[in-house]
Motif scaffolding. Structure first.
Motif, PDB file in Angstrom:
ATOM      1  N   ILE A 188       0.659  -1.118   0.080  1.00  0.00           N
ATOM      2  CA  ILE A 188       0.089  -0.538   0.052  1.00  0.00           C
ATOM      3  C   ILE A 188       1.147   1.120  -0.006  1.00  0.00           C
ATOM      4  N   LEU A 189       2.021   1.421   0.585  1.00  0.00           N
ATOM      5  CA  LEU A 189       2.743   2.070   1.059  1.00  0.00           C
ATOM      6  C   LEU A 189       3.665   2.171  -0.115  1.00  0.00           C
ATOM      7  N   ALA A 190       3.909   1.453  -1.560  1.00  0.00           N
ATOM      8  CA  ALA A 190       4.120   1.401  -2.624  1.00  0.00           C
ATOM      9  C   ALA A 190       3.096   2.129  -3.283  1.00  0.00           C
ATOM     10  N   GLU A 191       2.646   1.422  -3.539  1.00  0.00           N
ATOM     11  CA  GLU A 191       1.302   2.329  -4.851  1.00  0.00           C
ATOM     12  C   GLU A 191       1.268   3.711  -3.997  1.00  0.00           C
ATOM     13  N   GLU A 192       1.704   4.557  -3.119  1.00  0.00           N
ATOM     14  CA  GLU A 192       1.102   5.911  -2.732  1.00  0.00           C
ATOM     15  C   GLU A 192       2.240   6.564  -3.358  1.00  0.00           C
ATOM     16  N   MET A 193       3.573   6.095  -2.445  1.00  0.00           N
ATOM     17  CA  MET A 193       4.902   6.484  -2.909  1.00  0.00           C
ATOM     18  C   MET A 193       5.130   6.723  -4.361  1.00  0.00           C
ATOM     19  N   LYS A 194       5.212   5.443  -5.161  1.00  0.00           N
ATOM     20  CA  LYS A 194       4.510   5.819  -6.844  1.00  0.00           C
ATOM     21  C   LYS A 194       3.632   6.076  -7.373  1.00  0.00           C
ATOM     22  N   TRP A 195       2.750   6.443  -7.169  1.00  0.00           N
ATOM     23  CA  TRP A 195       1.684   7.699  -7.742  1.00  0.00           C
ATOM     24  C   TRP A 195       2.102   9.002  -7.385  1.00  0.00           C
ATOM     25  N   ARG A 196       2.630   8.653  -6.089  1.00  0.00           N
ATOM     26  CA  ARG A 196       3.157  10.450  -6.287  1.00  0.00           C
ATOM     27  C   ARG A 196       4.629  10.863  -6.952  1.00  0.00           C
ATOM     28  N   GLY A 197       5.456   9.787  -7.585  1.00  0.00           N
ATOM     29  CA  GLY A 197       6.931  10.386  -8.031  1.00  0.00           C
ATOM     30  C   GLY A 197       7.817   9.836  -7.305  1.00  0.00           C
ATOM     31  N   GLU A 198       7.558   8.715  -6.159  1.00  0.00           N
ATOM     32  CA  GLU A 198       8.578   8.480  -5.614  1.00  0.00           C
ATOM     33  C   GLU A 198       9.071   8.889  -4.884  1.00  0.00           C
ATOM     34  N   PRO A 199       8.642  10.058  -4.097  1.00  0.00           N
ATOM     35  CA  PRO A 199       9.771  10.840  -3.402  1.00  0.00           C
ATOM     36  C   PRO A 199      10.578  10.811  -1.917  1.00  0.00           C
ATOM     37  N   ARG A 200      10.062   8.808  -2.254  1.00  0.00           N
ATOM     38  CA  ARG A 200      11.685   8.411  -1.120  1.00  0.00           C
ATOM     39  C   ARG A 200      12.859   7.949  -2.262  1.00  0.00           C
ATOM     40  N   GLY A 201      12.814   8.316  -3.944  1.00  0.00           N
ATOM     41  CA  GLY A 201      13.657   8.196  -3.923  1.00  0.00           C
ATOM     42  C   GLY A 201      14.390   7.072  -4.606  1.00  0.00           C
ATOM     43  N   PRO A 202      15.723   6.938  -4.363  1.00  0.00           N
ATOM     44  CA  PRO A 202      16.163   5.352  -4.647  1.00  0.00           C
ATOM     45  C   PRO A 202      16.522   5.069  -3.572  1.00  0.00           C
ATOM     46  N   GLN A 203      15.567   5.371  -2.627  1.00  0.00           N
ATOM     47  CA  GLN A 203      15.534   4.976  -0.678  1.00  0.00           C
ATOM     48  C   GLN A 203      14.434   3.782  -0.651  1.00  0.00           C
ATOM     49  N   TYR A 204      13.747   4.002  -1.984  1.00  0.00           N
ATOM     50  CA  TYR A 204      12.835   2.044  -1.872  1.00  0.00           C
ATOM     51  C   TYR A 204      13.234   1.101  -2.308  1.00  0.00           C
ATOM     52  N   MET A 205      14.404   1.279  -2.760  1.00  0.00           N
ATOM     53  CA  MET A 205      15.300   0.029  -3.377  1.00  0.00           C
ATOM     54  C   MET A 205      15.591  -0.587  -1.523  1.00  0.00           C
ATOM     55  N   ASN A 206      16.747  -0.115  -1.294  1.00  0.00           N
ATOM     56  CA  ASN A 206      16.851  -0.010   0.006  1.00  0.00           C
ATOM     57  C   ASN A 206      15.709  -0.889   1.135  1.00  0.00           C
ATOM     58  N   VAL A 207      15.042   0.328   1.175  1.00  0.00           N
ATOM     59  CA  VAL A 207      14.055  -0.604   2.580  1.00  0.00           C
ATOM     60  C   VAL A 207      13.113  -2.011   2.221  1.00  0.00           C
ATOM     61  N   ASN A 208      13.210  -2.303   0.216  1.00  0.00           N
ATOM     62  CA  ASN A 208      12.121  -3.251   0.060  1.00  0.00           C
ATOM     63  C   ASN A 208      12.847  -4.946  -0.270  1.00  0.00           C
TER      64      ASN A 208
END
Length: 380
Positions: free
Chosen positions: A79-99
């Motif tokens: 759910i978090l990933a879907e919402e982040m991706k839709w807003r342009g992924e403000p986590r930047g490359p850190q989506y990779m770190n945490v996932n």
């Protein structure tokens, strides 16, 4: 069978949306998001945004409490990933770190590696890149040529990587290098990017900013303590990490929303009822929904503690096909949106150019499905 979200999951999604509304600046949609999450500006922003997410318990909520999380189930992670991706992924490359980088270190890292890296990832201000693809090997990891030769208590690395997203700004590299003569004699090293002998050279292309880079390793000395797992036995670790990556970016979610956006544009132009367009849209919608459900199959398996399976490859293939169909549709029917009208549509199109290559090419995914799901023999 009930496919709807539970009340708690809906509340969590609303909580994530509220947090994004509060934390993103007013110029997020006009300045940061159009640049893409590999750009210098968005990566710099992510170093400020990540700690704020961490403070709210939204960065690594799915991690065990031991490492700063709350052991939330994988559904909340998606759910978090879907919402982040839709807003342009403000986590930047850190989506990779945490996932997937963090979970891989939890399972395969030494206690010292876990202590050094997991806390940094959970704090939200560290950038990683992945040293996988090479000019002569593409994404065929078994063909990579970068070598790590033993020297004293460590190794000396020489070779070249390519398409290394985020490398100009990364603090560490999750580096794959050959440590033996066998096809799968590969080891993983956790390498600081400021180590002498590492040089990053960006090169131009259609894919979004920050993704097209060459990384050269010239006599780079790496301590033995930086190796993850046994020497030459990294294949299972790589497979584990890739099983997360292949479903880690919810393109089905963004693609479906962008299709609605394109349909609205066509309606405004009086073309929405064209039967050919409606038929094309119907097929794309069906593919996106199939990709969503196939991804949810993988999420359900994780929630039940099942090991990684070929279902992640099936999900990846389906999502890639749906996104490719969408971008072809956009090019054919609303090209102006891609040229200069809609920054989010344009960025999706640019990003999707690499979507059938990243985490293993389309053909590689098909090969894995052929062997893993259909039990077909390996070809020569």
């Amino acid at each position: 069978m009930e496919f709807a979200w539970t009340a708690d999951q809906q509340a969590y999604r609303a909580h994530v949306r509220d947090a994004l509304d509060e934390l993103l600046p007013d110029n997020w949609g006009t300045h940061y998001a159009p640049q893409g999450y590999g750009s210098a500006d968005q990566i710099a922003f992510s170093r400020e945004f990540g700690p704020k997410l961490a403070e709210r318990g939204l960065l690594v909520r799915h991690w065990p409490a031991e490492w700063g999380g709350e052991s939330a189930d994988p559904w909340e992670q998606f759910i978090l990933a879907e919402e982040m991706k839709w807003r342009g992924e403000p986590r930047g490359p850190q989506y990779m770190n945490v996932n997937w980088l963090g979970p891989t270190l939890m399972k395969h890292g030494t206690p010292e590696q876990q202590q050094e890296h997991l806390g940094r990832i959970a704090s939200g201000n560290v950038i990683w890149c992945q040293g996988y693809s090479e000019p002569g090997a593409g994404t065929d990891l078994a063909a990579l040529q970068t070598r790590a030769e033993p020297k004293g208590n460590g190794y000396v690395v020489n070779g070249q990587k390519i398409w290394t997203s985020y490398s100009p700004f990364a603090d560490f590299c999750f580096l794959l290098a050959r440590t033996g003569s066998g096809r799968k004699d590969i080891s993983i090293f956790l390498v600081p990017m400021d180590t002498p002998g590492i040089e990053v050279k960006p090169f131009p292309g259609l894919v979004g900013d920050g993704h097209l880079n060459e990384v050269f390793f010239t006599d780079v000395e790496v301590p033995g303590s930086a190796r993850v797992g046994e020497e030459g036995k990294a294949w299972d670790i790589i497979t584990y990490a890739l099983s997360f990556e292949r479903v880690g970016i919810p393109r089905y979610h963004v693609g479906r929303k962008l299709l609605d956006r394109a349909i609205a544009q066509l309606d405004r132009e009086g073309r929405g009822n064209d039967p050919i367009i409606k038929a094309r849209v119907g097929r794309i919608v069906a593919k996106f929904e199939a990709a969503r459900l196939l991804t949810y199959v993988v999420v359900d398996q994780r929630a039940k503690g099942a090991p990684p399976s070929v279902d992640a490859n099936v999900s990846r293939i389906t999502a890639s096909e749906a996104c490719t169909d969408l971008t072809n549709f956009l090019m054919e029917y609303v090209p102006d949106c891609l040229a200069d009208g809609d920054a989010i549509l344009r960025e999706f199109h640019r990003g999707n150019i690499a979507a059938t290559i990243a985490a293993g090419t389309y053909e590689l995914q098909l090969n894995m499905i052929a062997r893993g799901a259909l039990d077909l023999p390996r070809g020569n």
